[in-house]
Design a protein around this motif. Structure first.
Motif, PDB file in Angstrom:
ATOM      1  N   LEU A  23       0.817  -1.211   0.000  1.00  0.00           N
ATOM      2  CA  LEU A  23       0.000   0.000   0.000  1.00  0.00           C
ATOM      3  C   LEU A  23       0.852   1.263   0.000  1.00  0.00           C
ATOM      4  O   LEU A  23       0.338   2.350  -0.230  1.00  0.00           O
ATOM      5  CB  LEU A  23      -0.938   0.012   1.218  1.00  0.00           C
ATOM      6  N   GLN A  24       2.140   1.124   0.251  1.00  0.00           N
ATOM      7  CA  GLN A  24       3.038   2.278   0.223  1.00  0.00           C
ATOM      8  C   GLN A  24       3.604   2.545  -1.168  1.00  0.00           C
ATOM      9  O   GLN A  24       4.324   3.521  -1.360  1.00  0.00           O
ATOM     10  CB  GLN A  24       4.190   2.066   1.216  1.00  0.00           C
ATOM     11  N   SER A  25       3.264   1.708  -2.131  1.00  0.00           N
ATOM     12  CA  SER A  25       3.786   1.901  -3.478  1.00  0.00           C
ATOM     13  C   SER A  25       3.142   3.108  -4.140  1.00  0.00           C
ATOM     14  O   SER A  25       2.058   3.556  -3.753  1.00  0.00           O
ATOM     15  CB  SER A  25       3.550   0.652  -4.331  1.00  0.00           C
ATOM     16  N   LYS A  26       3.790   3.636  -5.160  1.00  0.00           N
ATOM     17  CA  LYS A  26       3.345   4.867  -5.808  1.00  0.00           C
ATOM     18  C   LYS A  26       1.962   4.737  -6.435  1.00  0.00           C
ATOM     19  O   LYS A  26       1.207   5.705  -6.490  1.00  0.00           O
ATOM     20  CB  LYS A  26       4.355   5.298  -6.873  1.00  0.00           C
ATOM     21  N   GLN A  27       1.617   3.557  -6.914  1.00  0.00           N
ATOM     22  CA  GLN A  27       0.341   3.395  -7.604  1.00  0.00           C
ATOM     23  C   GLN A  27      -0.858   3.624  -6.686  1.00  0.00           C
ATOM     24  O   GLN A  27      -1.962   3.899  -7.159  1.00  0.00           O
ATOM     25  CB  GLN A  27       0.240   1.997  -8.217  1.00  0.00           C
ATOM     26  N   PHE A  28      -0.645   3.544  -5.373  1.00  0.00           N
ATOM     27  CA  PHE A  28      -1.739   3.731  -4.425  1.00  0.00           C
ATOM     28  C   PHE A  28      -1.740   5.113  -3.766  1.00  0.00           C
ATOM     29  O   PHE A  28      -2.616   5.410  -2.954  1.00  0.00           O
ATOM     30  CB  PHE A  28      -1.686   2.661  -3.322  1.00  0.00           C
ATOM     31  N   GLN A  29      -0.776   5.956  -4.092  1.00  0.00           N
ATOM     32  CA  GLN A  29      -0.645   7.228  -3.387  1.00  0.00           C
ATOM     33  C   GLN A  29      -1.839   8.160  -3.611  1.00  0.00           C
ATOM     34  O   GLN A  29      -2.282   8.840  -2.702  1.00  0.00           O
ATOM     35  CB  GLN A  29       0.662   7.911  -3.797  1.00  0.00           C
ATOM     36  N   SER A  30      -2.350   8.233  -4.838  1.00  0.00           N
ATOM     37  CA  SER A  30      -3.474   9.119  -5.120  1.00  0.00           C
ATOM     38  C   SER A  30      -4.803   8.379  -5.175  1.00  0.00           C
ATOM     39  O   SER A  30      -5.855   9.016  -5.251  1.00  0.00           O
ATOM     40  CB  SER A  30      -3.250   9.846  -6.457  1.00  0.00           C
ATOM     41  N   ASN A  31      -4.750   7.053  -5.120  1.00  0.00           N
ATOM     42  CA  ASN A  31      -5.986   6.277  -5.208  1.00  0.00           C
ATOM     43  C   ASN A  31      -5.891   5.032  -4.322  1.00  0.00           C
ATOM     44  O   ASN A  31      -5.928   3.908  -4.810  1.00  0.00           O
ATOM     45  CB  ASN A  31      -6.254   5.886  -6.663  1.00  0.00           C
ATOM     46  N   LEU A  56     -14.919  17.603  -1.582  1.00  0.00           N
ATOM     47  CA  LEU A  56     -14.253  17.761  -2.870  1.00  0.00           C
ATOM     48  C   LEU A  56     -12.780  17.354  -2.819  1.00  0.00           C
ATOM     49  O   LEU A  56     -12.127  17.230  -3.857  1.00  0.00           O
ATOM     50  CB  LEU A  56     -14.356  19.212  -3.356  1.00  0.00           C
ATOM     51  N   GLU A  57     -12.250  17.151  -1.621  1.00  0.00           N
ATOM     52  CA  GLU A  57     -10.826  16.837  -1.480  1.00  0.00           C
ATOM     53  C   GLU A  57     -10.409  15.564  -2.220  1.00  0.00           C
ATOM     54  O   GLU A  57      -9.339  15.541  -2.843  1.00  0.00           O
ATOM     55  CB  GLU A  57     -10.452  16.755  -0.001  1.00  0.00           C
ATOM     56  N   PRO A  58     -11.202  14.479  -2.188  1.00  0.00           N
ATOM     57  CA  PRO A  58     -10.782  13.293  -2.959  1.00  0.00           C
ATOM     58  C   PRO A  58     -10.602  13.587  -4.449  1.00  0.00           C
ATOM     59  O   PRO A  58      -9.676  13.075  -5.083  1.00  0.00           O
ATOM     60  CB  PRO A  58     -11.930  12.300  -2.720  1.00  0.00           C
ATOM     61  N   THR A  59     -11.468  14.438  -5.002  1.00  0.00           N
ATOM     62  CA  THR A  59     -11.329  14.815  -6.412  1.00  0.00           C
ATOM     63  C   THR A  59     -10.080  15.655  -6.628  1.00  0.00           C
ATOM     64  O   THR A  59      -9.363  15.488  -7.622  1.00  0.00           O
ATOM     65  CB  THR A  59     -12.573  15.593  -6.886  1.00  0.00           C
TER      66      THR A  59
END
Length: 208
Positions: A23-31, A56-59
């Motif tokens: 979960l610390q990998s880059k692919q999960f950082q924004s999602n 609106l923060e998640p967007t």
């Protein structure tokens, strides 16, 4: 003891994998695939922002802090599409957290977690601070989201009545270790560990 000193006094080991990836990998950082909902909903939102801006923060995390008018409009329409289902009035979006009840704010906390598009929501004592009638509404909402939206939930709670009402599978922890697990109904009906039996007997839940 300050927060930094407290954190330094603990040693953390291991990692959480999701479909084989940390979960610390880059692919999960924004999602991130997992989103939390905490016990105290008032700590979940900025006291200086309206509920709409917080939602609106998640967007903004995914699309950038400065949203174009069209993206902002679409995001707001998506938020508004959930309000009836969550039994929330649209006028609440313009209010600050301190102007809402605990039950209203907890429903907004669940909504904010959903807006991030997770596969799993971690509920940490989500109804402990709420009165009984509000608890029933929150529990009904969680059941609906799980059944109709196929959204997974992990519930962390000391409230065995809530656990029995909500959970399919149950893990019993003692001093941070899993000592028993299985189908929730089976664990409550036929607990194998003394610790589990004592918990159930203390709350008179064995016959529910």
């Amino acid at each position: 003891m300050g927060i930094r000193e407290l954190v330094k006094s603990y040693r953390f080991q291991g990692e959480i994998l999701w479909n084989g990836e940390s979960l610390q990998s880059k692919q999960f950082q924004s999602n991130p695939p997992i989103q939390p909902v905490f016990q105290d909903p008032y700590s979940f939102f900025s006291p200086f922002q309206s509920l709409l801006e917080s939602l609106l923060e998640p967007t903004k995390i995914k699309r950038g802090i400065f949203l174009s008018p069209s993206i902002r409009k679409t995001a707001i329409e998506n938020i508004e599409s959930y309000l009836d289902r969550f039994q929330l009035d649209g006028s609440l979006l313009n209010k600050k957290p301190k102007e809402l009840s605990g039950g209203q704010l907890q429903r907004f906390a669940i909504l904010r977690a959903i807006l991030s598009g997770p596969e799993l929501i971690l509920l940490d004592e989500p109804v402990t601070a709420l009165d009984a009638l509000v608890q029933i509404k929150i529990v009904s909402l969680i059941k609906e989201l799980n059944g109709k939206d196929n959204l997974g939930f992990v519930l962390v709670s000391h409230d065995l009545g809530l656990v029995k009402n909500l959970c399919d599978d149950l893990y019993i922890l003692e001093k941070g270790r899993i000592i028993e697990f299985g189908n929730a109904r089976e664990v409550f009906t036929n607990p194998k560990e003394n610790f589990t039996r004592e918990l159930i007997q203390a709350r008179n839940l064995s016959d529910l």
